[in-house]
Scaffold this active site. Structure first.
Site, mmCIF file in Angstrom:
data_model
loop_
_atom_site.group_PDB
_atom_site.id
_atom_site.type_symbol
_atom_site.label_atom_id
_atom_site.label_comp_id
_atom_site.label_asym_id
_atom_site.label_seq_id
_atom_site.Cartn_x
_atom_site.Cartn_y
_atom_site.Cartn_z
ATOM 1 N N TYR A 20 -19.224 25.153 12.182
ATOM 2 C CA TYR A 20 -18.115 24.550 11.444
ATOM 3 C C TYR A 20 -17.284 25.626 10.737
ATOM 4 C CZ TYR A 20 -15.675 21.917 7.820
ATOM 5 O OH TYR A 20 -14.705 21.411 6.994
ATOM 6 N N ASP A 44 -11.952 14.385 1.777
ATOM 7 C CA ASP A 44 -11.669 15.733 1.282
ATOM 8 C C ASP A 44 -10.340 15.717 0.550
ATOM 9 O OD1 ASP A 44 -11.155 18.419 0.858
ATOM 10 O OD2 ASP A 44 -11.637 19.038 2.902
#
Lengths: 129, 129
Positions: A20, A44
């Site tokens: 990631y 987020d």
């Protein structure tokens, strides 16, 4: 679950977290989104409206394509199929360089794909370098 | 919510996290549990059966009464009414000293009381000093 199954699950999660951060640094939104399960959710920062599904998640990461990013894993804690990790992102956008060190929480499926991501940070955590 | 309300919420959460680490170091289970809301939940480590309510939470912290603990906040990230923080606990139990640096995630009510706690760590993260 046997100890060895727990061990391999932990290693799959560790590999996904590292992939990631590498994908975020690569600057390719589809590469990041490919690490997510098809129906994954992304929040987020935490408290914002979650994005649902890989298309919405790919869209979210488009921002990294216009900037130059480096990432660094600072601390990773894995609890079963869950991970929390503290990491650094340094972003160059034109002449400006910013740094932010969020804590992300992720859940994973059996194949180590991300099923949910929640990023803990506030705008005040961002510093100009 | 105005910026100033957001700011005071952030400050309440920061104060609770600091009070939590001080209470863990105090060695008094009731002092730690008093920082939780009456119907709070606690999942430590993440993936284990959650404890529900202040009585069960007090019981969970009884372990700190038989040991000598010092705590240190390493990183705190606050997102709205949610916090994630990386911290260190050094535990002396008889002749042995252990260190663990978990990442905890908490949610909070309007008064800054903890409504949920989830602790990310694995037994392999514990080191003997």
């Amino acid at each position: 679950m046997t100890t060895s199954e727990t061990g391999s699950q932990t290693e799959r999660i560790r590999a996904t977290v590292n992939a990631y951060l590498a994908a975020v640094a690569s600057g390719r939104a589809t590469e990041v989104a490919a690490l997510y399960a098809e129906d994954a959710t992304l929040e987020d920062p935490v408290g914002s409206e979650p994005r649902i599904g890989r298309a919405a998640i790919t869209e979210f990461y488009k921002g990294i394509e216009a900037t130059e990013n480096t990432t660094e894993l600072l601390t990773l804690r894995i609890s079963g199929a869950n991970a929390a990790f503290h990491f650094r992102v340094v972003t160059k956008a034109g002449e400006q360089t910013y740094e932010i060190d969020p804590i992300d929480v992720m859940t994973f499926d059996q194949d180590g794909r991300i099923t949910s991501m929640r990023a803990f940070w506030a705008p005040t955590d961002m510093v100009q370098r």
